[in-house]
Motif scaffolding. Structure first.
Motif, PDB file in Angstrom:
ATOM      1  N   GLY A  42       4.519  -4.878  -1.834  1.00 22.44           N
ATOM      2  CA  GLY A  42       5.363  -5.155  -2.984  1.00 22.44           C
ATOM      3  C   GLY A  42       4.843  -4.549  -4.272  1.00 22.44           C
ATOM      4  O   GLY A  42       5.600  -4.313  -5.212  1.00 22.44           O
ATOM      5  N   ASP A  43       3.527  -4.274  -4.338  1.00 24.30           N
ATOM      6  CA  ASP A  43       2.968  -3.582  -5.501  1.00 24.30           C
ATOM      7  C   ASP A  43       3.177  -2.081  -5.319  1.00 24.30           C
ATOM      8  O   ASP A  43       3.311  -1.596  -4.196  1.00 24.30           O
ATOM      9  N   VAL A  44       3.179  -1.339  -6.396  1.00 24.42           N
ATOM     10  CA  VAL A  44       3.303   0.113  -6.295  1.00 24.42           C
ATOM     11  C   VAL A  44       1.900   0.714  -6.166  1.00 24.42           C
ATOM     12  O   VAL A  44       1.004   0.377  -6.937  1.00 24.42           O
ATOM     13  N   TRP A  45       1.722   1.574  -5.170  1.00 23.75           N
ATOM     14  CA  TRP A  45       0.436   2.220  -4.916  1.00 23.75           C
ATOM     15  C   TRP A  45       0.360   3.492  -5.744  1.00 23.75           C
ATOM     16  O   TRP A  45       1.228   4.354  -5.651  1.00 23.75           O
ATOM     17  N   ARG A  46      -0.697   3.645  -6.541  1.00 24.39           N
ATOM     18  CA  ARG A  46      -0.787   4.758  -7.488  1.00 24.39           C
ATOM     19  C   ARG A  46      -2.032   5.631  -7.315  1.00 24.39           C
ATOM     20  O   ARG A  46      -2.322   6.444  -8.181  1.00 24.39           O
ATOM     21  N   PHE A  47      -2.747   5.471  -6.209  1.00 28.58           N
ATOM     22  CA  PHE A  47      -4.037   6.143  -6.070  1.00 28.58           C
ATOM     23  C   PHE A  47      -4.176   6.890  -4.755  1.00 28.58           C
ATOM     24  O   PHE A  47      -3.564   6.533  -3.762  1.00 28.58           O
ATOM     25  N   ASN A  48      -5.039   7.881  -4.763  1.00 26.71           N
ATOM     26  CA  ASN A  48      -5.600   8.435  -3.545  1.00 26.71           C
ATOM     27  C   ASN A  48      -6.928   7.709  -3.389  1.00 26.71           C
ATOM     28  O   ASN A  48      -7.705   7.623  -4.349  1.00 26.71           O
ATOM     29  N   ALA A  49      -7.192   7.167  -2.212  1.00 23.93           N
ATOM     30  CA  ALA A  49      -8.343   6.296  -2.002  1.00 23.93           C
ATOM     31  C   ALA A  49      -9.224   6.827  -0.880  1.00 23.93           C
ATOM     32  O   ALA A  49      -8.761   7.018   0.245  1.00 23.93           O
ATOM     33  N   PHE A  50     -10.485   7.046  -1.214  1.00 21.95           N
ATOM     34  CA  PHE A  50     -11.482   7.532  -0.274  1.00 21.95           C
ATOM     35  C   PHE A  50     -12.465   6.402   0.018  1.00 21.95           C
ATOM     36  O   PHE A  50     -13.000   5.782  -0.904  1.00 21.95           O
ATOM     37  N   ILE A  51     -12.708   6.138   1.295  1.00 16.95           N
ATOM     38  CA  ILE A  51     -13.633   5.075   1.687  1.00 16.95           C
ATOM     39  C   ILE A  51     -15.052   5.630   1.649  1.00 16.95           C
ATOM     40  O   ILE A  51     -15.422   6.466   2.466  1.00 16.95           O
ATOM     41  N   GLN A  52     -15.814   5.154   0.704  1.00 19.89           N
ATOM     42  CA  GLN A  52     -17.199   5.587   0.572  1.00 19.89           C
ATOM     43  C   GLN A  52     -18.124   4.709   1.418  1.00 19.89           C
ATOM     44  O   GLN A  52     -19.127   5.173   1.948  1.00 19.89           O
ATOM     45  N   LYS A  53     -17.758   3.442   1.554  1.00 19.89           N
ATOM     46  CA  LYS A  53     -18.550   2.501   2.352  1.00 19.89           C
ATOM     47  C   LYS A  53     -17.598   1.421   2.863  1.00 19.89           C
ATOM     48  O   LYS A  53     -16.701   0.984   2.139  1.00 19.89           O
ATOM     49  N   GLY A  54     -17.795   1.004   4.114  1.00 16.89           N
ATOM     50  CA  GLY A  54     -17.019  -0.108   4.642  1.00 16.89           C
ATOM     51  C   GLY A  54     -15.861   0.312   5.516  1.00 16.89           C
ATOM     52  O   GLY A  54     -15.797   1.438   6.010  1.00 16.89           O
ATOM     53  N   CYS A  55     -14.943  -0.623   5.693  1.00 19.08           N
ATOM     54  CA  CYS A  55     -13.809  -0.423   6.588  1.00 19.08           C
ATOM     55  C   CYS A  55     -12.633  -1.253   6.076  1.00 19.08           C
ATOM     56  O   CYS A  55     -12.816  -2.398   5.659  1.00 19.08           O
ATOM     57  N   VAL A  56     -11.444  -0.652   6.094  1.00 20.06           N
ATOM     58  CA  VAL A  56     -10.229  -1.345   5.651  1.00 20.06           C
ATOM     59  C   VAL A  56      -9.141  -1.191   6.705  1.00 20.06           C
ATOM     60  O   VAL A  56      -9.251  -0.373   7.614  1.00 20.06           O
ATOM     61  N   ARG A  57      -8.106  -1.982   6.537  1.00 14.88           N
ATOM     62  CA  ARG A  57      -6.946  -1.849   7.427  1.00 14.88           C
ATOM     63  C   ARG A  57      -5.688  -1.793   6.578  1.00 14.88           C
ATOM     64  O   ARG A  57      -5.619  -2.349   5.481  1.00 14.88           O
ATOM     65  N   VAL A  58      -4.684  -1.104   7.108  1.00 14.44           N
ATOM     66  CA  VAL A  58      -3.356  -1.020   6.501  1.00 14.44           C
ATOM     67  C   VAL A  58      -2.436  -1.767   7.449  1.00 14.44           C
ATOM     68  O   VAL A  58      -2.378  -1.455   8.640  1.00 14.44           O
ATOM     69  N   TYR A  59      -1.703  -2.758   6.920  1.00  8.71           N
ATOM     70  CA  TYR A  59      -0.886  -3.588   7.804  1.00  8.71           C
ATOM     71  C   TYR A  59       0.259  -4.234   7.035  1.00  8.71           C
ATOM     72  O   TYR A  59       0.311  -4.226   5.812  1.00  8.71           O
ATOM     73  N   THR A  60       1.180  -4.782   7.796  1.00  9.43           N
ATOM     74  CA  THR A  60       2.278  -5.549   7.234  1.00  9.43           C
ATOM     75  C   THR A  60       2.338  -6.887   7.967  1.00  9.43           C
ATOM     76  O   THR A  60       1.763  -7.037   9.049  1.00  9.43           O
ATOM     77  N   VAL A  61       3.020  -7.839   7.360  1.00  7.90           N
ATOM     78  CA  VAL A  61       3.197  -9.156   7.974  1.00  7.90           C
ATOM     79  C   VAL A  61       4.694  -9.386   8.121  1.00  7.90           C
ATOM     80  O   VAL A  61       5.449  -9.244   7.149  1.00  7.90           O
ATOM     81  N   ASP A  62       5.124  -9.734   9.334  1.00  6.28           N
ATOM     82  CA  ASP A  62       6.563  -9.927   9.552  1.00  6.28           C
ATOM     83  C   ASP A  62       7.005 -11.331   9.142  1.00  6.28           C
ATOM     84  O   ASP A  62       6.205 -12.152   8.679  1.00  6.28           O
ATOM     85  N   ASP A  63       8.299 -11.612   9.314  1.00  6.98           N
ATOM     86  CA  ASP A  63       8.883 -12.894   8.911  1.00  6.98           C
ATOM     87  C   ASP A  63       8.279 -14.082   9.662  1.00  6.98           C
ATOM     88  O   ASP A  63       8.344 -15.216   9.200  1.00  6.98           O
ATOM     89  N   LYS A  64       7.703 -13.823  10.828  1.00  6.25           N
ATOM     90  CA  LYS A  64       7.094 -14.886  11.621  1.00  6.25           C
ATOM     91  C   LYS A  64       5.615 -15.066  11.295  1.00  6.25           C
ATOM     92  O   LYS A  64       4.937 -15.867  11.919  1.00  6.25           O
ATOM     93  N   GLY A  65       5.121 -14.266  10.360  1.00  8.35           N
ATOM     94  CA  GLY A  65       3.715 -14.360   9.976  1.00  8.35           C
ATOM     95  C   GLY A  65       2.778 -13.541  10.846  1.00  8.35           C
ATOM     96  O   GLY A  65       1.559 -13.656  10.724  1.00  8.35           O
ATOM     97  N   LEU A  66       3.342 -12.706  11.716  1.00  8.84           N
ATOM     98  CA  LEU A  66       2.516 -11.868  12.588  1.00  8.84           C
ATOM     99  C   LEU A  66       2.121 -10.588  11.862  1.00  8.84           C
ATOM    100  O   LEU A  66       2.948  -9.962  11.197  1.00  8.84           O
ATOM    101  N   GLU A  67       0.856 -10.213  12.001  1.00 10.30           N
ATOM    102  CA  GLU A  67       0.358  -8.985  11.390  1.00 10.30           C
ATOM    103  C   GLU A  67       0.600  -7.802  12.319  1.00 10.30           C
ATOM    104  O   GLU A  67       0.444  -7.922  13.533  1.00 10.30           O
ATOM    105  N   HIS A  68       0.970  -6.682  11.709  1.00  9.37           N
ATOM    106  CA  HIS A  68       1.177  -5.437  12.446  1.00  9.37           C
ATOM    107  C   HIS A  68       0.321  -4.372  11.768  1.00  9.37           C
ATOM    108  O   HIS A  68       0.643  -3.912  10.675  1.00  9.37           O
ATOM    109  N   VAL A  69      -0.780  -4.004  12.438  1.00  3.95           N
ATOM    110  CA  VAL A  69      -1.735  -3.058  11.858  1.00  3.95           C
ATOM    111  C   VAL A  69      -1.261  -1.629  12.101  1.00  3.95           C
ATOM    112  O   VAL A  69      -1.046  -1.219  13.242  1.00  3.95           O
ATOM    113  N   LEU A  70      -1.107  -0.906  11.015  1.00  5.07           N
ATOM    114  CA  LEU A  70      -0.698   0.493  11.088  1.00  5.07           C
ATOM    115  C   LEU A  70      -1.908   1.400  11.296  1.00  5.07           C
ATOM    116  O   LEU A  70      -1.870   2.341  12.082  1.00  5.07           O
ATOM    117  N   SER A  71      -2.990   1.119  10.551  1.00  9.33           N
ATOM    118  CA  SER A  71      -4.166   1.978  10.661  1.00  9.33           C
ATOM    119  C   SER A  71      -5.415   1.271  10.148  1.00  9.33           C
ATOM    120  O   SER A  71      -5.337   0.257   9.460  1.00  9.33           O
TER     121      SER A  71
END
Length: 192
Positions: A42-71
């Motif tokens: 819902g927020d607007v993404w305005r950056f190019n983001a490089f992971i220097q340390k750590g690990c992140v996930r890109v995901y959405t949550v459906d109407d039932k509250g289930l997470e769907h991981v894209l990457s």
């Protein structure tokens, strides 16, 4: 502060110190704690983001509250919601930290300017986008063609670090299977 980023860039392209300084002059370093958001749906993404340390996930949550991981993205990878970045529309995805992370952020207008000013940087970005497109095609093919076991074995082969670093329920979501199915698949493949 940007040592990992410099090492990454140096492994891909030849930059002068002045060019690297120009890039980092428009970059900021964001530290995230585990489970902290980099981007919320819902927020607007305005950056190019490089992971220097750590690990992140890109995901959405459906109407039932289930997470769907894209990457997932770990050190030396780029991440974000590309559609929101390019269109200015609200993000469809959340991005949060699986581990404590450090992210190099460069705002889109600055990033675009750097690409114009430093052609080798632009070439690198173009190469990353091409590779990302191929990876997306392969992921779609695996998603619609492979069995649960084949999906898991393909994931482990391509991303051995992720298999030990990321919680199993997130891997299951990424593969489009239940946690129970993944558990069963892992037991069967361990016996082979």
């Amino acid at each position: 502060m940007f040592e990992v980023f410099r090492k990454y860039l140096d492994s891909r392209i030849s930059l002068t110190d002045e060019q690297f300084d120009r890039i980092t002059s428009v970059a900021t370093l964001k530290k995230l704690r585990k489970k902290q958001y980099l981007l919320q749906q819902g927020d607007v993404w305005r950056f190019n983001a490089f992971i220097q340390k750590g690990c992140v996930r890109v995901y959405t949550v459906d109407d039932k509250g289930l997470e769907h991981v894209l990457s997932f993205a770990q050190e030396n990878w780029w991440t974000g919601d590309r559609e929101s970045l390019l269109t200015g529309n609200p993000a469809k995805f959340n991005v949060d930290a699986i581990e404590d992370s450090e992210i190099v952020l460069i705002a889109k207008p600055d990033f675009d300017l750097i690409c114009k000013e430093i052609p080798v940087f632009n070439d690198m970005v173009h190469d990353i986008i091409q590779r990302s497109f191929v990876a997306s095609q392969n992921r779609i093919h695996a998603s619609i063609s492979y069995t649960a076991e084949e999906k898991y074995l393909d994931f482990v082969k391509k991303y051995p670090d992720f298999a030990v670093r990321i919680p199993q329920h997130m891997i299951a979501s990424y593969l489009g299977v239940t946690a129970e199915t993944l558990s069963r698949v892992r037991k069967v493949s361990a016996k082979k």
